[in-house]
Design a protein around this motif. Structure first.
Motif, PDB file in Angstrom:
ATOM      1  N   PHE A 199      71.806 152.657  17.156  1.00 22.75           N
ATOM      2  CA  PHE A 199      72.660 152.863  15.994  1.00 22.75           C
ATOM      3  C   PHE A 199      74.143 153.055  16.324  1.00 22.75           C
ATOM      4  CE2 PHE A 199      68.410 154.547  14.828  1.00 22.75           C
ATOM      5  CZ  PHE A 199      68.106 153.605  13.862  1.00 22.75           C
ATOM      6  N   GLU A 200      74.487 153.134  17.628  1.00 18.36           N
ATOM      7  CA  GLU A 200      75.892 153.349  17.962  1.00 18.36           C
ATOM      8  C   GLU A 200      76.423 152.344  18.981  1.00 18.36           C
ATOM      9  OE1 GLU A 200      77.220 157.323  18.689  1.00 18.36           O
ATOM     10  OE2 GLU A 200      75.744 158.207  17.361  1.00 18.36           O
ATOM     11  N   THR A 201      75.871 152.339  20.189  1.00 17.65           N
ATOM     12  CA  THR A 201      76.514 151.587  21.270  1.00 17.65           C
ATOM     13  C   THR A 201      75.938 150.191  21.484  1.00 17.65           C
ATOM     14  OG1 THR A 201      75.021 152.476  22.949  1.00 17.65           O
ATOM     15  CG2 THR A 201      76.998 153.756  22.445  1.00 17.65           C
ATOM     16  N   GLU A 202      74.624 150.036  21.378  1.00 15.15           N
ATOM     17  CA  GLU A 202      73.907 148.809  21.758  1.00 15.15           C
ATOM     18  C   GLU A 202      74.217 148.429  23.206  1.00 15.15           C
ATOM     19  OE1 GLU A 202      73.825 145.427  19.266  1.00 15.15           O
ATOM     20  OE2 GLU A 202      73.195 146.521  17.489  1.00 15.15           O
ATOM     21  N   LYS A 203      74.552 149.429  24.020  1.00 16.73           N
ATOM     22  CA  LYS A 203      74.889 149.194  25.424  1.00 16.73           C
ATOM     23  C   LYS A 203      74.199 150.250  26.274  1.00 16.73           C
ATOM     24  CE  LYS A 203      79.433 147.749  23.840  1.00 16.73           C
ATOM     25  NZ  LYS A 203      80.832 148.193  23.683  1.00 16.73           N
ATOM     26  N   HIS A 204      73.247 149.825  27.063  1.00 11.88           N
ATOM     27  CA  HIS A 204      72.560 150.742  27.976  1.00 11.88           C
ATOM     28  C   HIS A 204      71.786 149.903  28.974  1.00 11.88           C
ATOM     29  CE1 HIS A 204      70.104 154.028  29.527  1.00 11.88           C
ATOM     30  NE2 HIS A 204      70.897 154.866  28.899  1.00 11.88           N
ATOM     31  N   ASN A 249      66.326 160.258  21.906  1.00 13.20           N
ATOM     32  CA  ASN A 249      67.756 160.365  21.623  1.00 13.20           C
ATOM     33  C   ASN A 249      68.550 159.257  22.310  1.00 13.20           C
ATOM     34  OD1 ASN A 249      67.373 162.648  20.048  1.00 13.20           O
ATOM     35  ND2 ASN A 249      67.703 164.072  21.729  1.00 13.20           N
ATOM     36  N   GLU A 255      83.318 146.468  27.381  1.00 16.52           N
ATOM     37  CA  GLU A 255      83.870 145.805  26.205  1.00 16.52           C
ATOM     38  C   GLU A 255      84.127 144.322  26.476  1.00 16.52           C
ATOM     39  OE1 GLU A 255      84.328 150.019  26.000  1.00 16.52           O
ATOM     40  OE2 GLU A 255      84.999 148.594  27.516  1.00 16.52           O
ATOM     41  N   PHE A 279      68.128 156.273  20.082  1.00 17.16           N
ATOM     42  CA  PHE A 279      68.932 156.378  18.858  1.00 17.16           C
ATOM     43  C   PHE A 279      70.392 156.014  19.127  1.00 17.16           C
ATOM     44  CE2 PHE A 279      65.901 159.684  16.823  1.00 17.16           C
ATOM     45  CZ  PHE A 279      65.121 158.655  16.330  1.00 17.16           C
ATOM     46  N   LEU A 280      70.933 156.562  20.216  1.00 16.81           N
ATOM     47  CA  LEU A 280      72.325 156.276  20.561  1.00 16.81           C
ATOM     48  C   LEU A 280      72.508 154.786  20.831  1.00 16.81           C
ATOM     49  CD1 LEU A 280      75.067 157.710  21.187  1.00 16.81           C
ATOM     50  CD2 LEU A 280      74.380 157.695  23.582  1.00 16.81           C
TER      51      LEU A 280
END
Length: 505
Positions: A258-263, A251, A156, A254-255
């Motif tokens: 549409f959700e985290t934009e963190k990987h 998957n 964060e 997708f995560l």
């Protein structure tokens, strides 16, 4: 009744009551317990995890005895005992040490690393098919060592812009000296010709694949590189798992989108997919086309796209080269996610667009050329010289120039105003020079069309100047009316007739 209750209570296992601190059973016990477990692989893995948890608890509590000693080498035992020794070494390596404190268990860590290296050599030089018992123990050892909760700094508080992330030092896992050898061991096992895929798929199963995919979020780039190679080998060897692996990667995307934009591992996963897409058979399945539309194209949305854009662009281009009819879908998808205020992102999109257009045929080009060149026209007018310059570089590609020339009647009227304004007023000399070259291409190809566009541009410019002058006169009239009534405290109400009425001389 009491007897029945007592029978239900768990009995204490002799092998788990290991007072000297060893984590492995004798060879005969290992073989017997494995043969009882291999019918249910998950139970074997769970039991292996429990054993390692007990031993790791002893390690963390500093109650681990000094009897964690190296086993004899494979050369020191007859061939008939090598499999049992192999299993004992695997069980021994199920101990997971704490690497956050480099002063703890130094001797034991060194023994484990040497044992792991011996296991790698043994798997590499195996000259007989691995049995089901051995496969169970291999997967158990790999799972205990690799499948863990990834620890990383709080995201964060981190900036997502890729250019900032590139300047940061990657987080290196302190346990990597052991993890690397475990990954090498797994890679050699999967790639070994002695590994029967039909038998091994019971243990390298869907659950195993999903947990490997979870590890792609590791901060350590060395680990992600190994994971990329291992997963690619699994995809190549275990054909039955291929749809599931593609779905699992889908998957993850997708995560991320549409959700985290963190990987951390999107680039590595796309690298695997680039090779997979290259091997797709024609005609493409509907599943693969949906993957392009629902996952790959939306990957242009996240802010950190510079971290994986090169790999993404390769995957997109592979699809267009496989099936040229997808060019229209891809180009419209790029336009949908086109950046508005991020100039560096625009430069990347223009570069990808050139690669896609190079694989685009005339029919697909004509379907999307109007919205496409409206966007290119906006790029040509950009005050950021790199965006305008990159857009003008499209005319250096012979295939794209050929497509444009064949459709110049539609394209030139769209982009001519941008070209003319650049040639007259752009602040960057390189952009002006490139613009003049592009204008010359059109004027040499079709002088009549060029003159017609120039005449229309002059007319539009005169009309625009006239509208500006009328607007200026209107505002001047409003100022005069307001000045006339400035002495009163009442609000100034101006009727349309008063605005239209010209001031008297």
């Amino acid at each position: 009744m009491i007897k029945q209750i007592l029978n239900r209570l768990p009995r204490k296992s002799k092998s788990s009551d290991n007072r000297d601190g060893r984590t492995f059973t004798s060879s005969s016990n290992a073989s017997t317990s494995s043969s009882n477990r291999y019918a249910n692989p998950s139970s074997g893995l769970n039991q292996g995890n429990k054993i390692s948890q007990v031993v790791n608890a002893k390690l963390n509590g500093n109650t681990f005895a000094a009897s964690f000693e190296a086993l004899p080498g494979f050369r020191d035992v007859p061939n008939s005992e090598k499999q049992n020794l192999f299993i004992r070494k695997l069980n021994m390596c199920c101990v997971v040490f704490d690497f956050t404190d480099p002063t703890k268990n130094i001797k034991e860590k060194d023994i484990k690393r040497q044992t792991l290296l011996e296991l790698v050599d043994y798997v590499s030089s195996a000259n007989g098919k691995f049995s089901e018992i051995v496969m169970l123990e291999i997967v158990k050892m790999v799972s205990v060592n690799l499948f863990r909760t990834l620890t990383s700094p709080p995201r964060e508080n981190r900036v997502l812009e890729a250019f900032d992330l590139e300047e940061e030092e990657p987080s290196m896992d302190s346990a990597w000296p052991h993890l690397q050898v475990v990954y090498e061991f797994l890679l050699r096992f999967v790639a070994s010709p002695e590994t029967d895929a039909k038998l091994a798929k019971r243990y390298i199963d869907h659950s195993f694949v999903l947990r490997l995919l979870d590890l792609f979020d590791s901060e350590d780039p060395r680990e992600r590189e190994y994971l990329k190679t291992v997963l690619h080998r699994i995809y190549g060897k275990f054909m039955v798992h291929r749809p599931f692996i593609r779905k699992g990667i889908n998957n993850v995307f997708f995560l991320f989108i549409f959700e985290t934009e963190k990987h951390n591992g999107i680039a590595e996963l796309l690298e695997i997919l680039g090779s997979i897409i290259n091997g797709f058979a024609l005609p493409l399945k509907e599943e693969h086309k949906l993957f392009l539309v629902r996952a790959l194209i939306p990957l242009h949305k996240p802010k950190c796209i510079p971290m994986y854009h090169q790999q993404l662009s390769y995957c997109i281009t592979q699809f267009v080269e496989k099936d040229c009819k997808l060019a229209d879908t891809v180009i419209r998808g790029l336009l949908k996610y086109w950046p508005i205020i991020n100039s560096s992102k625009e430069v990347m999109f223009l570069g990808e667009l050139e690669e896609v257009l190079e694989a685009t045929q005339l029919a697909e080009f004509q379907r999307c050329m109007v919205p496409l060149f409206r966007q290119i026209g906006r790029c040509l007018s950009s005050s950021h010289f790199q965006v305008a310059e990159r857009a003008l570089f499209l005319w250096n590609n012979d295939h794209i120039v050929n497509l444009i020339k064949q459709n110049r009647n539609v394209i030139l009227p769209i982009i001519f105003p941008s070209l003319e304004k650049n040639a007259r007023n752009h602040w960057n000399q390189a952009v002006q020079s490139l613009t003049l070259n592009v204008r010359k291409i059109f004027s040499d190809t079709d002088p009549e069309l060029f003159e017609e566009c120039l005449r229309k541009f002059v007319e539009d410019e005169e009309r625009e100047n006239e509208v500006k002058s009328k607007r200026g006169a209107t505002w001047k009239r409003l100022e005069e009316i307001a000045a006339m009534k400035a002495a009163s405290n009442e609000p100034v109400l101006v009727s349309p007739n008063a605005i239209a009425r010209k001031p008297s001389c």
